[in-house]
Write an enzyme that holds these catalytic residues in place. Structure first.
Site, PDB file in Angstrom:
ATOM      1  CG  HIS A   1      -1.958  -1.043   1.199  1.00  0.00           C
ATOM      2  ND1 HIS A   1      -3.058  -0.981   2.018  1.00  0.00           N
ATOM      3  CD2 HIS A   1      -2.098  -2.182   0.468  1.00  0.00           C
ATOM      4  CE1 HIS A   1      -3.838  -2.026   1.789  1.00  0.00           C
ATOM      5  NE2 HIS A   1      -3.269  -2.775   0.855  1.00  0.00           N
TER       6      HIS A   1
ATOM      7  CD  GLU B   1      -1.788   4.557   3.300  1.00  0.00           C
ATOM      8  OE1 GLU B   1      -2.889   5.094   3.427  1.00  0.00           O
ATOM      9  OE2 GLU B   1      -1.592   3.571   2.546  1.00  0.00           O
TER      10      GLU B   1
ATOM     11  CB  CYS C   1      -6.322  -0.238   5.127  1.00  0.00           C
ATOM     12  SG  CYS C   1      -4.659  -0.950   5.090  1.00  0.00           S
TER      13      CYS C   1
ATOM     14  CB  CYS D   1      -1.827   1.667   6.088  1.00  0.00           C
ATOM     15  SG  CYS D   1      -1.503   0.855   4.505  1.00  0.00           S
TER      16      CYS D   1
END
Length: 158
Positions: free
Chosen positions: A54, A56, A84, A87
């Site tokens: 992801h 992040e 999420c 993250c």
């Protein structure tokens, strides 16, 4: 949002927009800053066969390498979409002071992403995390990013 914060949020948006042409992941970008210095910028690259890649997470990995430390205290992460649970946990473990994001997890879920509908605010509360959360930063531009991505014929939902 101040001019400096807007500049950093736009860097996260710029990273996310790269996936409108490269399609290495969804329309998500992040930028990590300490003081007024950009430490790392990254985008989602899960389609390169790494479901943990992801935006992040990629930004945290890059920032930790650049700073030669797992401890990112004093940093702020700007993200086009609310982190999420994975993250947010990484942000907490990296000791990042603040997360500033545009669209919500619910927004990402609405356009078809396989999101766990658990907000950062709830994770912060349950986990007693110290990270400060600022939501809705450049939300209109972040929603426009979703609309542009949604028009793509070759997009992949995951």
């Amino acid at each position: 949002m101040g001019t400096v914060q807007t500049k950093f949020m736009r860097l996260a948006l710029k990273e996310a927009r790269k996936n409108l042409t490269r399609m290495q992941g969804g329309p998500f970008g992040a930028c990590i800053v300490r003081g007024n210095k950009v430490i790392a910028g990254a985008r989602n690259t899960v389609l390169k066969n790494d479901p943990t890649a992801h935006a992040e997470i990629n930004a945290i990995r890059l920032a930790a390498r650049r700073l030669k430390s797992f401890d990112l205290s004093g940093c702020t992460i700007y993200s086009t979409t609310e982190p999420c649970p994975m993250c947010f946990s990484a942000i907490h473990w990296a000791r990042i002071d603040k997360v500033i994001y545009g669209t919500s997890i619910s927004d990402a879920k609405r356009i078809g992403f396989n999101e766990l509908n658990i907000s950062s605010a709830l994770l912060k509360k349950i986990g007693r995390a110290r990270v400060k959360i600022v939501k809705g930063a450049l939300a209109g531009e972040c929603r426009r990013l979703f609309k542009d991505w949604n028009k793509l014929e070759n997009k992949v939902l995951y």
